[in-house]
Write an enzyme that holds these catalytic residues in place. Structure first.
Site, PDB file in Angstrom:
ATOM      1  N   ARG A  51       0.835  -1.213   0.000  1.00  0.00           N
ATOM      2  CA  ARG A  51       0.000   0.000   0.000  1.00  0.00           C
ATOM      3  C   ARG A  51       0.871   1.266   0.000  1.00  0.00           C
ATOM      4  O   ARG A  51       0.573   2.248   0.685  1.00  0.00           O
ATOM      5  CB  ARG A  51      -0.953   0.045   1.200  1.00  0.00           C
ATOM      6  CG  ARG A  51      -1.916  -1.094   1.280  1.00  0.00           C
ATOM      7  CD  ARG A  51      -2.943  -1.055   0.143  1.00  0.00           C
ATOM      8  NE  ARG A  51      -3.890  -2.142   0.295  1.00  0.00           N
ATOM      9  CZ  ARG A  51      -3.708  -3.371  -0.189  1.00  0.00           C
ATOM     10  NH1 ARG A  51      -2.624  -3.667  -0.895  1.00  0.00           N
ATOM     11  NH2 ARG A  51      -4.600  -4.300  -0.010  1.00  0.00           N
TER      12      ARG A  51
ATOM     13  N   SER B 296     -10.777  -0.444   3.699  1.00  0.00           N
ATOM     14  CA  SER B 296      -9.939  -0.546   4.910  1.00  0.00           C
ATOM     15  C   SER B 296      -9.463   0.836   5.315  1.00  0.00           C
ATOM     16  O   SER B 296      -8.819   1.520   4.525  1.00  0.00           O
ATOM     17  CB  SER B 296      -8.711  -1.412   4.635  1.00  0.00           C
ATOM     18  OG  SER B 296      -9.116  -2.669   4.188  1.00  0.00           O
TER      19      SER B 296
ATOM     20  N   GLU C 288      -4.805   4.122   6.078  1.00  0.00           N
ATOM     21  CA  GLU C 288      -4.547   3.878   4.653  1.00  0.00           C
ATOM     22  C   GLU C 288      -5.211   5.002   3.845  1.00  0.00           C
ATOM     23  O   GLU C 288      -4.778   5.365   2.769  1.00  0.00           O
ATOM     24  CB  GLU C 288      -5.163   2.518   4.292  1.00  0.00           C
ATOM     25  CG  GLU C 288      -4.939   2.100   2.872  1.00  0.00           C
ATOM     26  CD  GLU C 288      -5.676   0.813   2.518  1.00  0.00           C
ATOM     27  OE1 GLU C 288      -5.473  -0.214   3.186  1.00  0.00           O
ATOM     28  OE2 GLU C 288      -6.454   0.852   1.556  1.00  0.00           O
TER      29      GLU C 288
END
Ligand SMILES: Cc1cc2nc3c(=O)[nH]c(=O)nc-3n(C[C@H](O)[C@H](O)[C@H](O)COP(=O)(O)OP(=O)(O)OC[C@H]3O[C@@H](n4cnc5c(N)ncnc54)[C@H](O)[C@@H]3O)c2cc1C
Length: 340
Positions: A166, A240, A336
């Site tokens: 990520r 998320s 995130e």
């Protein structure tokens, strides 16, 4: 429909973020031409613009006073094709899942496991989108971007992008590079199918499929995602909210002593990745609702807007969760999602 390539004022950003947060862009442009994008971004008039693609990885906590650009450039071009591979160049404003469907329709493989990830093509490299054992970097060749610092067009090869979990050079230099096109190498024959991750194999078994096509893999991924994740059109969310923390072996061993059932995945040679959802659930947040905001009942990693939440309320909940996890496990969980 808003007028494109024109400066507009006081536009609601509610339709432009999957959390469904009501904030206003004081200045707004919907841009569908790269020449216009470059002209606007390289002019001195609009410092620190905010780009929005699908708005599925942002949390807006206030009205935005700098220029907001919704990038809507379209186009998919097959640059070259050999017996086994195709090089495909895609404009940033294409919707990621529509592009995945295009690839499957053309029997091009490599991204079927990334089916149904919300957002646009141009944003996919920023956090190196990933799901079900595949990441964008596995098929990524290069991308073109506008460098807002040096005011020039730049070409990034895969090795320049420092892709990680990520993570990428674009994420670490937030706001500096605006991606305009990406080029991927997809398979046209002998697809490298990856069905071992998550529930894909059992989904296929249920349907009696032993040798799945890339379309059947995509269909399985879509079914699993629909059963697990809330649809942002029904319940505002951004997938998320936190990244899974990666911790050293020493930290992990100490945690495992205290919590023998802690789940983990090896990360490199001397680190472990811990599911942030497990840490959050253990802090008692799963399924909890606090007026208009909450933690999803099936997915502790997903924060939700029950209808009229303000971005600040979601951010406050996120910070409370971070603190609880820190206090209980001495582990920092990093968002995130991009907060504005
Ligand atoms: C239900 C749900 C499920 C999800 N599942 C996954 C998943 O499985 N895997 C995964 O990796 N992610 C997942 N996500 C997160 C999200 O889909 C991805 O991060 C996606 O790539 C974001 O794309 P976007 O166009 O919506 O980005 P946006 O939210 O519009 O923007 C994200 C960031 O990129 C910047 N930006 C926008 N356009 C550009 C551009 N052209 N150039 C440079 N910067 C730009 C924005 O300013 C912002 O900082 C999920 C999200 C949701 C809502």
């Amino acid at each position: 429909m808003l007028k494109t390539n024109t400066l507009l004022h006081n536009i609601s950003l509610k339709p432009y973020n999957t959390f469904g947060i009501e904030v206003v862009a004081l200045q707004f442009m919907e841009i569908d031409r790269n020449s216009v994008l470059q002209e606007v971004l390289f002019s001195e008039e609009y410092p620190t613009p905010l780009l929005i693609g699908g708005g599925s990885n942002i949390l807006l906590t206030k009205d935005i006073s700098t220029l907001v650009i919704h990038l809507n450039t379209k186009g998919i071009e097959v640059i070259s094709k050999t017996e086994n591979h195709a090089l495909v160049k895609v404009q940033a404003g294409e919707v990621w899942h529509e592009f995945v469907c295009w690839a499957i329709d053309h029997d091009m493989g490599g991204i079927e496991n990334l089916s149904l990830i919300p957002g646009n093509v141009g944003t996919a490299p920023i956090q190196n989108i990933g799901a079900y054992g595949v990441e964008l970097k596995d098929v990524f060749v290069s991308c073109q971007a506008l460098d807002l610092k040096d005011k020039k067009e730049v070409n990034f090869k895969k090795e320049d992008c420092n892709f990680g979990y990520r993570d990428s050079v674009f994420k670490r230099n937030k706001g500096r590079y605006i991606i305009t096109t990406i080029t991927l190498e997809l398979t046209t024959k002998n697809h490298n199918k990856n069905i071992t991750y998550g529930a894909i194999e059992s989904q296929l078994n249920q349907k009696g499929i032993d040798h799945p096509s890339i379309r059947q893999i995509s269909d399985a991924v879509i079914r699993i995602r629909k059963s697990k994740l809330p649809d942002p059109k029904v319940l505002g969310n951004s997938g998320s909210f936190f990244k899974n923390p990666v911790i050293s072996m020493k930290e992990f061993n100490a945690l495992q002593k205290k919590y023998p059932d802690i789940p983990y995945y090896a990360f490199g040679e001397d680190h472990q990745k811990i599911p942030a959802g497990w840490l959050i659930e253990r802090c008692g947040y799963k399924g909890k609702r606090f007026e208009e905001v909450g933690v999803h009942e099936n997915q502790a990693l997903v924060l939700v807007n029950y209808g009229n939440a303000k971005g600040e309320q979601i951010w406050q909940l996120a910070q409370n969760i971070q603190k609880s996890v820190q206090d209980k496990f001495n582990v920092y969980i990093e968002p995130e999602v991009n907060i504005y």
